[in-house]
Motif scaffolding. Sequence first.
Motif, PDB file in Angstrom:
ATOM      1  N   MET A   1       0.844  -1.165   0.000  1.00  0.00           N
ATOM      2  CA  MET A   1       0.000   0.000   0.000  1.00  0.00           C
ATOM      3  C   MET A   1       0.895   1.235   0.000  1.00  0.00           C
ATOM      4  SD  MET A   1      -2.710   1.335   2.880  1.00  0.00           S
ATOM      5  CE  MET A   1      -3.587  -0.178   2.939  1.00  0.00           C
ATOM      6  N   ASN A   2       0.514   2.252  -0.748  1.00  0.00           N
ATOM      7  CA  ASN A   2       1.233   3.528  -0.761  1.00  0.00           C
ATOM      8  C   ASN A   2       0.655   4.444   0.309  1.00  0.00           C
ATOM      9  OD1 ASN A   2       2.967   2.990  -2.891  1.00  0.00           O
ATOM     10  ND2 ASN A   2       1.405   3.482  -4.393  1.00  0.00           N
ATOM     11  N   ILE A   3       1.520   5.004   1.118  1.00  0.00           N
ATOM     12  CA  ILE A   3       1.103   5.893   2.206  1.00  0.00           C
ATOM     13  C   ILE A   3       1.907   7.181   2.108  1.00  0.00           C
ATOM     14  CG2 ILE A   3       1.013   6.204   4.702  1.00  0.00           C
ATOM     15  CD1 ILE A   3       0.734   3.175   4.919  1.00  0.00           C
ATOM     16  N   ALA A   4       1.221   8.313   2.222  1.00  0.00           N
ATOM     17  CA  ALA A   4       1.878   9.620   2.232  1.00  0.00           C
ATOM     18  C   ALA A   4       1.662  10.269   3.592  1.00  0.00           C
ATOM     19  CB  ALA A   4       1.321  10.513   1.132  1.00  0.00           C
ATOM     20  N   VAL A   5       2.749  10.715   4.192  1.00  0.00           N
ATOM     21  CA  VAL A   5       2.692  11.463   5.445  1.00  0.00           C
ATOM     22  C   VAL A   5       3.102  12.889   5.107  1.00  0.00           C
ATOM     23  CG1 VAL A   5       3.597  11.670   7.776  1.00  0.00           C
ATOM     24  CG2 VAL A   5       3.283   9.408   6.775  1.00  0.00           C
ATOM     25  N   VAL A   6       2.194  13.834   5.356  1.00  0.00           N
ATOM     26  CA  VAL A   6       2.431  15.231   4.998  1.00  0.00           C
ATOM     27  C   VAL A   6       2.680  16.025   6.267  1.00  0.00           C
ATOM     28  CG1 VAL A   6       1.472  17.255   3.840  1.00  0.00           C
ATOM     29  CG2 VAL A   6       0.895  14.975   3.021  1.00  0.00           C
ATOM     30  N   VAL A   7       3.775  16.805   6.259  1.00  0.00           N
ATOM     31  CA  VAL A   7       4.149  17.606   7.415  1.00  0.00           C
ATOM     32  C   VAL A   7       4.617  18.975   6.908  1.00  0.00           C
ATOM     33  CG1 VAL A   7       6.507  16.764   7.509  1.00  0.00           C
ATOM     34  CG2 VAL A   7       5.427  17.524   9.599  1.00  0.00           C
ATOM     35  N   ASN A   8       4.462  19.995   7.722  1.00  0.00           N
ATOM     36  CA  ASN A   8       4.802  21.351   7.300  1.00  0.00           C
ATOM     37  C   ASN A   8       6.291  21.517   7.023  1.00  0.00           C
ATOM     38  OD1 ASN A   8       4.160  23.997   6.659  1.00  0.00           O
ATOM     39  ND2 ASN A   8       4.404  24.708   8.754  1.00  0.00           N
ATOM     40  N   SER A   9       7.139  21.061   7.902  1.00  0.00           N
ATOM     41  CA  SER A   9       8.583  21.145   7.707  1.00  0.00           C
ATOM     42  C   SER A   9       9.232  20.006   8.479  1.00  0.00           C
ATOM     43  CB  SER A   9       9.137  22.481   8.184  1.00  0.00           C
ATOM     44  OG  SER A   9       9.012  22.594   9.585  1.00  0.00           O
ATOM     45  N   LEU A  10      10.533  19.827   8.294  1.00  0.00           N
ATOM     46  CA  LEU A  10      11.251  18.781   9.025  1.00  0.00           C
ATOM     47  C   LEU A  10      12.338  19.401   9.902  1.00  0.00           C
ATOM     48  CD1 LEU A  10      11.488  15.888   6.449  1.00  0.00           C
ATOM     49  CD2 LEU A  10      10.100  16.008   8.495  1.00  0.00           C
ATOM     50  N   LYS A  11      11.979  20.449  10.618  1.00  0.00           N
ATOM     51  CA  LYS A  11      12.894  21.008  11.607  1.00  0.00           C
ATOM     52  C   LYS A  11      12.734  20.202  12.893  1.00  0.00           C
ATOM     53  CE  LYS A  11      11.660  25.465  11.355  1.00  0.00           C
ATOM     54  NZ  LYS A  11      11.741  26.898  11.457  1.00  0.00           N
ATOM     55  N   ILE A  12      13.498  20.552  13.899  1.00  0.00           N
ATOM     56  CA  ILE A  12      13.421  19.834  15.168  1.00  0.00           C
ATOM     57  C   ILE A  12      12.122  20.216  15.871  1.00  0.00           C
ATOM     58  CG2 ILE A  12      14.476  19.573  17.445  1.00  0.00           C
ATOM     59  CD1 ILE A  12      17.168  20.077  16.131  1.00  0.00           C
ATOM     60  N   GLY A  13      11.316  19.224  16.200  1.00  0.00           N
ATOM     61  CA  GLY A  13      10.068  19.478  16.894  1.00  0.00           C
ATOM     62  C   GLY A  13       9.284  18.188  17.085  1.00  0.00           C
ATOM     63  N   GLY A  14       8.239  18.255  17.874  1.00  0.00           N
ATOM     64  CA  GLY A  14       7.450  17.071  18.185  1.00  0.00           C
ATOM     65  C   GLY A  14       6.657  16.550  17.002  1.00  0.00           C
ATOM     66  N   MET A  15       6.041  17.446  16.254  1.00  0.00           N
ATOM     67  CA  MET A  15       5.245  17.035  15.106  1.00  0.00           C
ATOM     68  C   MET A  15       6.131  16.372  14.052  1.00  0.00           C
ATOM     69  SD  MET A  15       3.057  19.370  12.453  1.00  0.00           S
ATOM     70  CE  MET A  15       4.510  20.205  11.908  1.00  0.00           C
ATOM     71  N   GLU A  16       7.298  16.928  13.821  1.00  0.00           N
ATOM     72  CA  GLU A  16       8.216  16.393  12.821  1.00  0.00           C
ATOM     73  C   GLU A  16       8.736  15.017  13.240  1.00  0.00           C
ATOM     74  OE1 GLU A  16       8.393  19.388  14.173  1.00  0.00           O
ATOM     75  OE2 GLU A  16       8.113  20.799  12.537  1.00  0.00           O
ATOM     76  N   ARG A  17       9.073  14.883  14.515  1.00  0.00           N
ATOM     77  CA  ARG A  17       9.559  13.599  15.019  1.00  0.00           C
ATOM     78  C   ARG A  17       8.466  12.538  14.935  1.00  0.00           C
ATOM     79  NH1 ARG A  17      13.791  11.835  14.307  1.00  0.00           N
ATOM     80  NH2 ARG A  17      12.924   9.802  14.138  1.00  0.00           N
ATOM     81  N   ALA A  18       7.222  12.934  15.245  1.00  0.00           N
ATOM     82  CA  ALA A  18       6.102  11.992  15.163  1.00  0.00           C
ATOM     83  C   ALA A  18       5.864  11.554  13.718  1.00  0.00           C
ATOM     84  CB  ALA A  18       4.843  12.631  15.734  1.00  0.00           C
ATOM     85  N   ALA A  19       5.999  12.461  12.772  1.00  0.00           N
ATOM     86  CA  ALA A  19       5.830  12.113  11.357  1.00  0.00           C
ATOM     87  C   ALA A  19       6.909  11.134  10.908  1.00  0.00           C
ATOM     88  CB  ALA A  19       5.854  13.371  10.497  1.00  0.00           C
ATOM     89  N   CYS A  20       8.140  11.331  11.352  1.00  0.00           N
ATOM     90  CA  CYS A  20       9.233  10.411  10.999  1.00  0.00           C
ATOM     91  C   CYS A  20       9.025   9.046  11.647  1.00  0.00           C
ATOM     92  CB  CYS A  20      10.571  11.007  11.401  1.00  0.00           C
ATOM     93  SG  CYS A  20      11.080  12.368  10.362  1.00  0.00           S
ATOM     94  N   ASN A  21       8.591   9.032  12.896  1.00  0.00           N
ATOM     95  CA  ASN A  21       8.327   7.755  13.568  1.00  0.00           C
ATOM     96  C   ASN A  21       7.180   7.007  12.896  1.00  0.00           C
ATOM     97  OD1 ASN A  21      10.348   8.215  15.419  1.00  0.00           O
ATOM     98  ND2 ASN A  21       8.965   9.006  16.990  1.00  0.00           N
ATOM     99  N   LEU A  22       6.155   7.727  12.498  1.00  0.00           N
ATOM    100  CA  LEU A  22       5.022   7.129  11.804  1.00  0.00           C
ATOM    101  C   LEU A  22       5.465   6.550  10.461  1.00  0.00           C
ATOM    102  CD1 LEU A  22       1.949   6.711  11.999  1.00  0.00           C
ATOM    103  CD2 LEU A  22       1.689   8.896  10.843  1.00  0.00           C
ATOM    104  N   SER A  23       6.298   7.286   9.754  1.00  0.00           N
ATOM    105  CA  SER A  23       6.817   6.808   8.472  1.00  0.00           C
ATOM    106  C   SER A  23       7.657   5.555   8.659  1.00  0.00           C
ATOM    107  CB  SER A  23       7.667   7.897   7.805  1.00  0.00           C
ATOM    108  OG  SER A  23       6.909   9.030   7.550  1.00  0.00           O
ATOM    109  N   ASP A  24       8.494   5.541   9.691  1.00  0.00           N
ATOM    110  CA  ASP A  24       9.314   4.363   9.980  1.00  0.00           C
ATOM    111  C   ASP A  24       8.450   3.143  10.298  1.00  0.00           C
ATOM    112  OD1 ASP A  24      11.790   5.578   9.581  1.00  0.00           O
ATOM    113  OD2 ASP A  24      11.952   6.221  11.674  1.00  0.00           O
ATOM    114  N   ALA A  25       7.393   3.361  11.076  1.00  0.00           N
ATOM    115  CA  ALA A  25       6.510   2.247  11.447  1.00  0.00           C
ATOM    116  C   ALA A  25       5.801   1.678  10.215  1.00  0.00           C
ATOM    117  CB  ALA A  25       5.489   2.724  12.478  1.00  0.00           C
ATOM    118  N   PHE A  26       5.318   2.539   9.335  1.00  0.00           N
ATOM    119  CA  PHE A  26       4.668   2.053   8.115  1.00  0.00           C
ATOM    120  C   PHE A  26       5.662   1.331   7.213  1.00  0.00           C
ATOM    121  CE2 PHE A  26       1.255   5.422   8.628  1.00  0.00           C
ATOM    122  CZ  PHE A  26       0.267   4.493   8.953  1.00  0.00           C
ATOM    123  N   SER A  27       6.883   1.811   7.164  1.00  0.00           N
ATOM    124  CA  SER A  27       7.905   1.192   6.331  1.00  0.00           C
ATOM    125  C   SER A  27       8.283  -0.194   6.853  1.00  0.00           C
ATOM    126  CB  SER A  27       9.132   2.091   6.257  1.00  0.00           C
ATOM    127  OG  SER A  27      10.104   1.535   5.431  1.00  0.00           O
TER     128      SER A  27
END
Length: 90
Positions: A1-27
Amino acid sequence: MNIAVVVNSLKIGGMERAACNLSDAFSKEEHAVHLIYLKNCKVEVKPSDSRIFLHLFNLRRTVLFSGIGCIWFIICKLLNIILRKTFTVL
């Protein structure tokens, strides 16, 4: 399945870290993951899995190069002079 995770930016922050963790889990579950970020700034947080595709969609440049987007940007700047915190997020 193709999954897209959209985030405003990838600077240091909680939202960005959560998006990366979510992407890792799906991968790890063998999904094709695309991490899309909307601001052209330095990428500080990256997913640990190399199979995740990073995409930049520079939203500000795209909006400013469209005719109506440039007019909207000017109107928002003028409104921000009169009423504080009315500027749109770009």
